[in-house]
Scaffold this motif. Structure first.
Motif, PDB file in Angstrom:
ATOM      1  N   VAL A 230      70.795  58.589  19.646  1.00  0.00           N
ATOM      2  CA  VAL A 230      70.599  59.005  21.042  1.00  0.00           C
ATOM      3  C   VAL A 230      70.689  57.801  21.977  1.00  0.00           C
ATOM      4  O   VAL A 230      71.379  57.832  22.998  1.00  0.00           O
ATOM      5  CB  VAL A 230      69.251  59.723  21.202  1.00  0.00           C
ATOM      6  N   TYR A 231      69.983  56.716  21.637  1.00  0.00           N
ATOM      7  CA  TYR A 231      70.035  55.522  22.481  1.00  0.00           C
ATOM      8  C   TYR A 231      71.456  54.993  22.577  1.00  0.00           C
ATOM      9  O   TYR A 231      71.932  54.626  23.651  1.00  0.00           O
ATOM     10  CB  TYR A 231      69.138  54.420  21.899  1.00  0.00           C
TER      11      TYR A 231
ATOM     12  N   LEU B 213      62.754  58.456  29.895  1.00  0.00           N
ATOM     13  CA  LEU B 213      63.592  58.605  31.085  1.00  0.00           C
ATOM     14  C   LEU B 213      62.791  58.356  32.350  1.00  0.00           C
ATOM     15  O   LEU B 213      63.260  57.698  33.282  1.00  0.00           O
ATOM     16  CB  LEU B 213      64.206  60.000  31.112  1.00  0.00           C
TER      17      LEU B 213
ATOM     18  N   PHE C 147      66.260  50.739  29.888  1.00  0.00           N
ATOM     19  CA  PHE C 147      66.221  51.925  29.054  1.00  0.00           C
ATOM     20  C   PHE C 147      65.798  51.557  27.642  1.00  0.00           C
ATOM     21  O   PHE C 147      65.033  52.268  26.993  1.00  0.00           O
ATOM     22  CB  PHE C 147      67.611  52.562  29.077  1.00  0.00           C
TER      23      PHE C 147
ATOM     24  N   ASN D 183      73.474  48.325  21.884  1.00  0.00           N
ATOM     25  CA  ASN D 183      73.095  49.573  22.542  1.00  0.00           C
ATOM     26  C   ASN D 183      71.866  50.227  21.950  1.00  0.00           C
ATOM     27  O   ASN D 183      71.476  51.298  22.393  1.00  0.00           O
ATOM     28  CB  ASN D 183      74.271  50.564  22.491  1.00  0.00           C
TER      29      ASN D 183
ATOM     30  N   GLY E 266      73.586  57.215  24.834  1.00  0.00           N
ATOM     31  CA  GLY E 266      73.210  57.050  26.231  1.00  0.00           C
ATOM     32  C   GLY E 266      73.725  55.746  26.801  1.00  0.00           C
ATOM     33  O   GLY E 266      74.357  55.714  27.857  1.00  0.00           O
ATOM     34  N   ASN E 267      73.464  54.637  26.086  1.00  0.00           N
ATOM     35  CA  ASN E 267      73.870  53.339  26.612  1.00  0.00           C
ATOM     36  C   ASN E 267      75.371  53.192  26.654  1.00  0.00           C
ATOM     37  O   ASN E 267      75.928  52.608  27.585  1.00  0.00           O
ATOM     38  CB  ASN E 267      73.278  52.230  25.745  1.00  0.00           C
TER      39      ASN E 267
ATOM     40  N   MET F 280      76.679  55.013  29.622  1.00  0.00           N
ATOM     41  CA  MET F 280      76.383  54.288  30.862  1.00  0.00           C
ATOM     42  C   MET F 280      77.280  53.076  31.010  1.00  0.00           C
ATOM     43  O   MET F 280      77.781  52.787  32.096  1.00  0.00           O
ATOM     44  CB  MET F 280      74.915  53.862  30.882  1.00  0.00           C
TER      45      MET F 280
ATOM     46  N   LEU G 125      61.177  61.619  24.823  1.00  0.00           N
ATOM     47  CA  LEU G 125      62.324  61.180  25.620  1.00  0.00           C
ATOM     48  C   LEU G 125      62.043  61.354  27.107  1.00  0.00           C
ATOM     49  O   LEU G 125      62.534  60.590  27.939  1.00  0.00           O
ATOM     50  CB  LEU G 125      63.555  61.989  25.213  1.00  0.00           C
TER      51      LEU G 125
END
Lengths: 506, 542
Positions: A482-483, A245, A441, B149, A486-487, A490, A241
């Motif tokens: 996790v993705y 990042l 990302f 996503n 995060g997205n 955001m 990860l």
């Protein structure tokens, strides 16, 4: 509003008012031939699904069907009497709007419940969470349909996060995380309040954020071999990860200046090369090349293909003509447009491979660039082209009057762009830029194909470990979560930012 | 008179050249051009220096010399690598150029199918997001949010490794919803329509049907106002086309009734297809052959009995007779097995040796072979009806599925992954487009008494399309570019083949130029078509 009890009482009394079965059927069922066919298919599918689920889990399915029947009846009574309780009102508007809607609702509820039960069974009930692979195998073997082996993720957590980062240098990562978190908390407070607009604390925070990339570079790469922050090799140390990042943040930050220049360059209206000058250069050059390259080329050509290829100098006048006609002789606009259209028209994976393989060819012999930097450069170039298009959209949305007013005030071009144009343009494209960051990302997963082991790459490696051979779904599900988180965060923040900045409102 | 206007300040007419905007513009251009040219020269110098250390192999000519002109000559060399899925004939002795063409065609196949399927899925999901049913709205919203996503590569890996390769083996293949769609770890097998030799005759009727339907469309359009009646034009047009197509089907089937035939040994007493059914029924002791499965489960029929009663048929590999006869037997529920011979001679030899009960081929081929066959095994010909299209349904034979169409795991993974991913983005675009149409339009349409489907078709969709098409273009381009990820799931698309070519031939720059040029051409073609369509539906401003 009434209560259910009152409604049923009224219904049973027979006070149904003007309700006609004929009209009900004509409107809800026999609307048209296609509709009857659709209802028949729907009923058939529903029947098969309910029958199948009854065989698998009778109690749950029977409970769902009974609840459905009861709620449909209550809603129907409410519709007939034109008096609803709050619940039947919501049901009538959202779930049981019509006969076909009610059937679809039942079908979806049964399928969703079956799906959720299956997932919970796999992920929690029949799963094993122990990081010991032998114990995990024992736990799972007692089930006929074994669940998830989360031990693979738990055991490899460090790998997934930072892969091969040297343990002795872990403090650098913690320092970086701490730095960011400590800066973030006052930033969200100070930046969103008008009263702090010109205050010193805001300037201090801005300054600290501006040196954050330098701090990050020092922490992640280091300098010197003996100092407190020895150099580590990004090719080896960056992974998981952490690499995702780094790639995403570096991509966005570094592509900003380049993308801005490309956008401004594409729209530049400076006076181009005059027509006479262009032809003055091109015509003799073409003739010279025709004489020196084409004629010997034709003579030594082998086959029609090479004969045609040897006429390549003729492309120069064609290119000059198109250049004059579509770009008004503006070289900056031409170069920017060519770069943007070429980079946007090819897949990212080709650009990544091109940078890995062709970087050494384009650099002076003997100069070595690490693979990680090549990939980061490729990501930057790729992101810059997309950013340029977004910024260009923002620039186009600014009314011409703003430019004219700035000129009337006598502002020089740097001042005009810096004070008037760009603040408005960038505010307008913030949602697009956040969308691009989310896209970047996700696109960092592609660096896995060129050999850098980032988040997805580690997940693939987990299934190759002898302890966890063949365990594929669990790392993928973890990474997907996790993705997604995060997205999602955001995107939600971007929506909040849009509202606060008043994007879309003049 | 007092001077009311102040005196204009005296100043020189011309601006010094270092402040003149036009001069500065030209100087900036020249400086930029010089910088760019210097940059290119530096890169070119590096490239040539590195080329000389790489050796002359990059631009090897056929006569052994090295020259820029021979940059693309390597395309004529033998490729020496195999490609697992091809649309055109290819083997490792073909040239690199043909290999790259195969890759490009595979990309076109994935991109075209992906665009069509993703548009359908995206449109349905976008409309579902605006449904009045809360459950449908929520399911659509969760689908779109989750897919948008998570990275595409992760979804592809998940689909390929954790879903498709995790399907059971062929013997225990999953049957989807009870339909003959089989999911196994060797891929997805679907029923497919196969063209028989009489298809070309039927095609003429199809074309005539389309022409007649167009005429009906035009004629009804002309006369609609005179009649002052509601004529359902689409139904009439569709009806005309279907009538002509069905008429053509029957006529062609009748004329083609003798195209295919069976050979049966003379002693078997079979003179027509129905006899086979009766014979098998007698041997199994069943009145209705459709009950074979239940009889097997009961125990009244053993597997050995079934195997003994199975009709074996000799066919030539790849012949239409196989699909034709399989469809006929399937309709009659006759258990059968096919023995395939590589060519006619081998098949005839197998039949005369008694390896199979029957032999199937086209009537012409059988008549030619009949005299020779009759010498060793006297046989009679039984005509088998033929129709223009036969439904070929996959069935297990040994370790494989035969019949139907097979999607390899790689192709299924990339197609389904791309469809689901792009469909989610298209759903958002369609939703935004439909929501961009003012609510007053809907209210006015309802006030005019238009039905829901009329409202969508005539009022909402034309206006929504204007907003939908530009972002839709970029999504189609994204899908085409994302198809290059097929390399991660092992499907031989353009990038995958090009990468292998690059590694084998070592010609780095040329291969990259070719591949990126091809992707640029694909992007340009798609943009061109969609921009043309966009201009057609765009708002015509005053």
């Amino acid at each position: 509003m009434t209560t259910l009890y009152q409604n049923f009482q009224t219904f049973l009394r027979g006070d149904t008012g003007q309700f006609s079965w004929q009209e009900f059927f004509r409107e809800q069922v026999f609307r048209s031939w296609w509709f009857v066919l659709w209802l028949a298919i729907l009923s058939f599918i529903l029947f098969r699904v309910v029958a199948g689920q009854l065989a698998v889990s009778p109690f749950m399915t029977a409970a769902i069907v009974l609840i459905w029947v009861a709620s449909v009846m209550a809603t129907a009574v409410g519709n007939v009497l034109h008096r609803h309780t709050p619940y039947t009102h919501w049901l009538s508007n959202n779930l049981y709007n019509s006969v076909s809607s009610a059937l679809i609702s039942l079908l979806l509820v049964i399928l969703i419940v079956a799906g959720v039960r299956g997932f919970i069974g796999w992920a929690f009930i029949r799963a094993s969470f122990t990081p010991d692979s032998v114990l995990a195998a024992q736990n799972l073997s007692q089930w006929e349909n074994p669940g998830a082996n989360w031990g693979a993720v738990v055991n490899n957590f460090r790998n997934l996060m930072v892969f091969r980062f040297p343990r002795s240098e872990d403090w650098r990562l913690w320092f970086l995380i701490l730095w960011n978190v400590v800066l973030l908390v006052p930033t969200t407070y100070v930046y969103s309040r008008e009263v702090y607009r010109r205050s010193r604390i805001r300037r201090v925070l801005t300054g600290l954020w501006l040196i954050t990339p330098i701090i990050a570079f020092i922490m992640l790469v280091g300098f010197g071999t003996d100092g407190p922050i020895p150099r580590i090799n990004p090719d080896i140390a960056w992974g998981g990860l952490l690499l995702t990042l780094i790639a995403a943040v570096f991509g966005i930050l570094a592509s900003f200046p380049l993308g801005l220049m490309l956008a401004l360059g594409r729209r530049s209206k400076i006076m181009g090369v005059p027509v006479w000058l262009t032809w003055l250069i091109i015509a003799p050059l073409t003739v010279y090349l025709l004489v020196t390259q084409t004629v010997p080329g034709l003579r030594s050509a082998m086959g029609l293909g090479q004969q045609v290829l040897s006429f390549w100098p003729l492309l120069l006048p064609v290119a000059a003509f198109l250049f004059l006609r579509y770009f008004q002789g503006n070289v900056v606009a031409l170069m920017s447009t060519i770069y943007i259209e070429c980079v946007r028209g090819v897949p990212l994976i080709t650009i990544l491979f091109m940078s890995i393989i062709m970087f050494p060819i384009f650099l002076p012999p003997g100069m070595q660039v690490l693979g990680t930097w090549r990939v980061l450069a490729a990501v930057t170039f790729f992101a810059a082209a997309y950013l340029a298009e977004n910024v260009r959209g923002g620039l186009q949305s600014i009314p011409k009057g703003q430019f004219e007013a700035a000129d009337a005030l006598g502002l020089s071009t740097p001042r005009k762009y810096g004070l008037i144009v760009l603040p408005q343009a960038l505010r307008a494209v913030i949602p697009a830029i956040v969308g691009q960051f989310i896209g970047l990302f996700k696109d960092t997963t592609l660096v896995e194909t060129v050999g850098l082991i980032e988040f997805l790459g580690v997940a693939n490696l987990i299934s190759a470990q002898p302890n966890w051979l063949g365990v594929r779904r669990e790392p993928y599900v973890f990474i997907a979560i996790v993705y997604f988180m995060g997205n999602f965060i955001m995107a939600a923040y971007s929506r909040r930012l849009e509202r606060r900045l008043g994007v879309g409102e003049r | 008179m007092t001077e009311l206007t102040p005196q204009a300040p005296k100043r020189s007419e011309s601006v010094p050249f270092w402040r003149d905007i036009r001069m500065l513009g030209i100087l900036a251009q020249i400086a930029f051009l010089i910088a760019v040219i210097l940059g290119f020269l530096w890169l070119a110098r590096n490239v040539t220096q590195n080329m000389s250390t790489l050796g002359g192999s990059q631009f090897l000519c056929r006569d052994g010399t090295s020259n820029f002109r021979c940059a693309f000559d390597f395309l004529q060399l033998e490729s020496q690598f195999a490609i697992s899925e091809t649309l055109i004939r290819y083997d490792p002795s073909d040239s690199y150029a043909r290999a790259l063409l195969v890759g490009a065609l595979n990309t076109v196949k994935v991109a075209a199918l992906g665009i069509i399927l993703a548009t359908i899925l995206g449109t349905l999901t976008g409309i579902a997001r605006l449904s009045s049913n809360w459950l449908i709205r929520s399911v659509a919203r969760w689908y779109v949010d989750i897919i948008r996503n998570t990275p595409l590569l992760l979804q592809l890996f998940f689909l390929f490794f954790a879903v498709i390769l995790a399907f059971p083996a062929i013997r225990e293949a999953i049957q989807l919803f009870g339909l003959p769609i089989y999911l196994s770890q060797r891929g997805i097998d679907l029923p497919w329509l196969v063209r028989m030799p009489s298809f070309s005759a039927w095609l003429m009727y199809i074309v005539a049907g389309i022409a007649l339907a167009a005429v009906v469309w035009w004629w009804i359009g002309r006369r609609e106002q005179e009649w002052e009646r509601d004529v359902n034009r689409p139904v009439w047009v569709l009806g005309t086309f279907l009538a002509v197509a069905l008429l053509g089907w029957f006529l062609v089937s009748v004329t083609a009734a003798d195209n295919q035939a069976l050979l049966t040994p003379e002693g078997s007493g079979i003179t027509e297809l129905a006899d086979i059914r009766l014979a098998v029924g007698d041997e199994l002791g069943l009145e209705n052959l459709g009950e074979i499965d239940e009889a097997l489960a009961d125990g009244s029929l053993s597997q050995e009995q079934l195997d003994a009663a199975t009709v074996t048929v000799c066919v030539v590999k790849g012949d239409h007779a196989e699909t034709n006869l399989a469809a006929e037997f399937r309709r009659a529920n006759v258990p059968f097995a096919m023995k395939r011979g590589n060519n006619m001679t081998k098949t005839v030899a197998a039949y005369t040796a008694g390896d199979c009960d029957l032999m199937a081929a086209s009537t012409a081929a059988l008549s030619a072979e009949l005299p020779a066959i009759n010498e060793s095994l006297p046989s009679a010909m039984v005509p088998v009806p033929e129709v223009p299209l036969r439904l070929s349904i996959p069935r297990i034979e040994g370790l494989n599925f035969v019949g139907g169409i097979k999607l390899s795991p790689n192709f299924a993974a990339i197609l389904i992954g791309l469809t689901i991913y792009t469909g989610a983005f298209i759903a958002e675009i369609v939703r935004a487009g439909i929501q961009s149409v003012a609510k007053g339009q809907t209210e006015a349409a309802r006030a005019l008494g238009l039905s829901e489907s009329q409202r969508l078709r005539l009022v909402v969709l034309p206006q929504a399309l204007r907003v939908i098409i530009p972002p839709l273009t970029s999504q189609y381009l994204n899908l085409t570019k994302n198809s290059s990820l097929a390399i991660a799931v092992g499907y031989p698309d353009l990038w995958s083949v090009a990468f292998t070519t690059l590694n084998q031939s070592g010609r780095v720059i040329q291969v990259f130029l070719l591949v990126m040029g091809t992707y640029l051409v694909f992007s340009l073609v798609i943009s061109f078509f969609l921009n043309w369509y966009n201009r057609r539906v765009a708002l015509v401003e005053r």
